[in-house]
Design an enzyme around this catalytic site. Structure first.
Site, mmCIF file in Angstrom:
data_model
loop_
_atom_site.group_PDB
_atom_site.id
_atom_site.type_symbol
_atom_site.label_atom_id
_atom_site.label_comp_id
_atom_site.label_asym_id
_atom_site.label_seq_id
_atom_site.Cartn_x
_atom_site.Cartn_y
_atom_site.Cartn_z
ATOM 1 N N ASP A 136 0.826 -1.214 0.000
ATOM 2 C CA ASP A 136 0.000 0.000 0.000
ATOM 3 C C ASP A 136 0.860 1.265 0.000
ATOM 4 O O ASP A 136 2.099 1.205 -0.022
ATOM 5 C CB ASP A 136 -0.942 -0.068 1.218
ATOM 6 N N ASP B 158 -9.958 3.715 -3.573
ATOM 7 C CA ASP B 158 -10.713 2.530 -3.138
ATOM 8 C C ASP B 158 -12.116 2.450 -3.745
ATOM 9 O O ASP B 158 -12.817 3.452 -3.882
ATOM 10 C CB ASP B 158 -10.845 2.529 -1.613
HETATM 11 C C1 GLA Z 1 -5.956 1.524 1.492
HETATM 12 C C2 GLA Z 1 -6.121 0.493 0.383
HETATM 13 C C3 GLA Z 1 -7.280 -0.418 0.721
HETATM 14 C C4 GLA Z 1 -7.019 -1.099 2.060
HETATM 15 C C5 GLA Z 1 -6.775 -0.067 3.131
HETATM 16 C C6 GLA Z 1 -6.308 -0.690 4.438
HETATM 17 O O1 GLA Z 1 -7.054 2.372 1.542
HETATM 18 O O2 GLA Z 1 -6.331 1.127 -0.860
HETATM 19 O O3 GLA Z 1 -7.481 -1.375 -0.305
HETATM 20 O O4 GLA Z 1 -5.905 -1.937 1.918
HETATM 21 O O5 GLA Z 1 -5.785 0.882 2.740
HETATM 22 O O6 GLA Z 1 -6.009 0.252 5.412
#
Ligand code: GLA
Length: 396
Positions: free
Chosen positions: A165, A221
């Site tokens: 991430d 997301d």
């Molecule tokens: C980010 C990622 C998500 C998830 C969250 C976890 O937002 O894009 O897919 O992994 O972190 O904290």
């Protein structure tokens, strides 16, 4: 060629695909068949599950193990789902005395190695989450500056997949941070699928494959609603040419089964992700999958569209207001055609055999991959499509 593939793994596979020596298509030469006998673990879009969309930080060993069992009992494993992926919040808030990451002992009393052993025992693979920053998004220790240690730790635990991430990244260029972890992963003995998760920032579709990423998130997301899913879908329009076997655009994990979209919308979501050759990572609670959810996620004809490489991922052919046509060439010469209606009422969506790239013929056979009905059609391909729905056809 096999020796080369075995010796250098992911990089060699990517190179061989790039020069056209390995084509996962019917009609390959005998030499290519030999090479395909031992395909790379990531030559096709990864299929599996990730806890984040449903469980967020409420993840633990029991959920992961029960999910792995459900992969087997529900038929997911048989349908091709393989990766059981743990997202953020699996960690302790500090590293151990030797600087290694450690799982939260309350959530994972047997550690990640214990879970990996369990999952492997069922014929599945285990994925883990870390972050190319000082802390993960949920503020657990990040891997920035610890890449070699953490890659070695993951390998020693038996991890097969790393989602990496982008939170708390201190402003260091993404390419640099993701390259460092890629190098660390290349130095461990275990093949680990490398999923770059930097939300489409700094063009991961360009640097991702260059650093050895197997997939890269193209957007922020997803959430469990039609508008967000559609926005992400539309963000894929200019990216179709960047993916290839072993290196995939990732429009984020599936929301099918999480309850906030209609069945029609979830079918459209799943159909479009398959058309995009997207990783199919289920984001709902598969331990209690409804018959409807199962009928979507286990539709093998749709999965087959996702898992086929005809030379280019699916892409949009036309958009007339709310009515869109997307198509994906399949390796057997047929074309998967998605007639998508993003509008508020049922409408007829149409295209032509020529527009979707089919050769000129007097008639074509079109199979609806949801109803399973097959009909004969002329040069015009059309269907009545419900609001927020898709008719997904395989035409030859
Ligand atoms: C980010 C990622 C998500 C998830 C969250 C976890 O937002 O894009 O897919 O992994 O972190 O904290």
């Amino acid at each position: 060629m096999i020796a080369l593939v075995r010796a250098t793994g992911r990089a060699a596979m990517t190179m061989l695909f790039a020069v056209g020596l390995l084509l996962p298509v019917q009609g390959v030469t005998a030499a290519q068949h030999v090479a395909l006998a031992a395909p790379s673990a990531v030559s096709l879009p990864p299929m599996g599950w990730n806890d984040w969309n449903h469980f967020h930080c409420n993840i633990n060993e029991q959920v992961v193990q029960q999910t792995a069992n459900a992969f087997v009992s529900s038929g997911m494993l048989a349908a091709g789902y393989q990766y059981v992926n743990i997202d953020d919040c699996w960690l302790s808030h500090s590293r151990d005395a030797s600087g290694q990451l450690q799982a939260d002992p309350a959530k994972f009393p047997h550690g990640i190695k214990g879970v990996a052993d369990f999952v492997h025992g069922l014929g599945l693979k285990l994925g883990i989450y870390e972050d190319a920053g000082t802390m993960t998004c949920a503020k657990f220790p990040g891997s920035l500056g610890h890449e070699a240690t953490d890659a070695a730790t993951f390998a020693s635990w038996g991890v097969d997949y790393l989602k990496y991430d982008n939170c708390n990244n201190t402003g260091i260029a993404a390419r640099t941070r993701y390259q460092t972890m890629a190098n660390a992963l290349k130095n461990v003995s275990r093949p680990i699928v490398y999923a770059i998760c930097n939300w489409g920032q700094e063009t991961p579709w360009i640097f991702g494959p260059q650093v050895g990423g197997n997939l890269w998130r193209t957007t922020g997301d997803i959430s469990d609603n039609w508008a967000r899913m559609l926005k992400i879908l539309h963000a894929q329009v200019p990216l179709a040419t960047f993916s290839h076997p072993g290196a995939w655009n990732d429009p984020d994990m599936l929301e099918v089964g999480n309850g906030k979209m209609s069945t029609t919308e979830y079918r459209a979501h799943f159909s479009m992700w398959a058309l995009l050759n997207a990783p199919l990572l289920v984001g709902s609670d598969v331990r209690s999958m409804s018959a409807t959810t199962s009928s979507i996620l286990l539709n093998r004809d749709v999965i087959a569209v996702d898992q086929d490489w005809g030379g280019e991922q699916g892409h949009r052919i036309s958009a007339k207001g709310a009515l869109e046509v997307w198509a994906k060439r399949m390796s057997d010469g047929s074309v998967a055609v998605a007639l998508l209606n993003t509008g508020g009422g049922t409408a007829t969506v149409h295209t032509t055999a020529h527009a979707v790239g089919l050769p000129a013929k007097t008639s074509y056979s079109a199979t609806d991959l949801w109803s399973k009905a097959t009909h004969t059609t002329g040069a015009t391909i059309s269907a009545r499509v419900p609001s927020h729905g898709v008719v997904l056809l395989r035409v030859s």
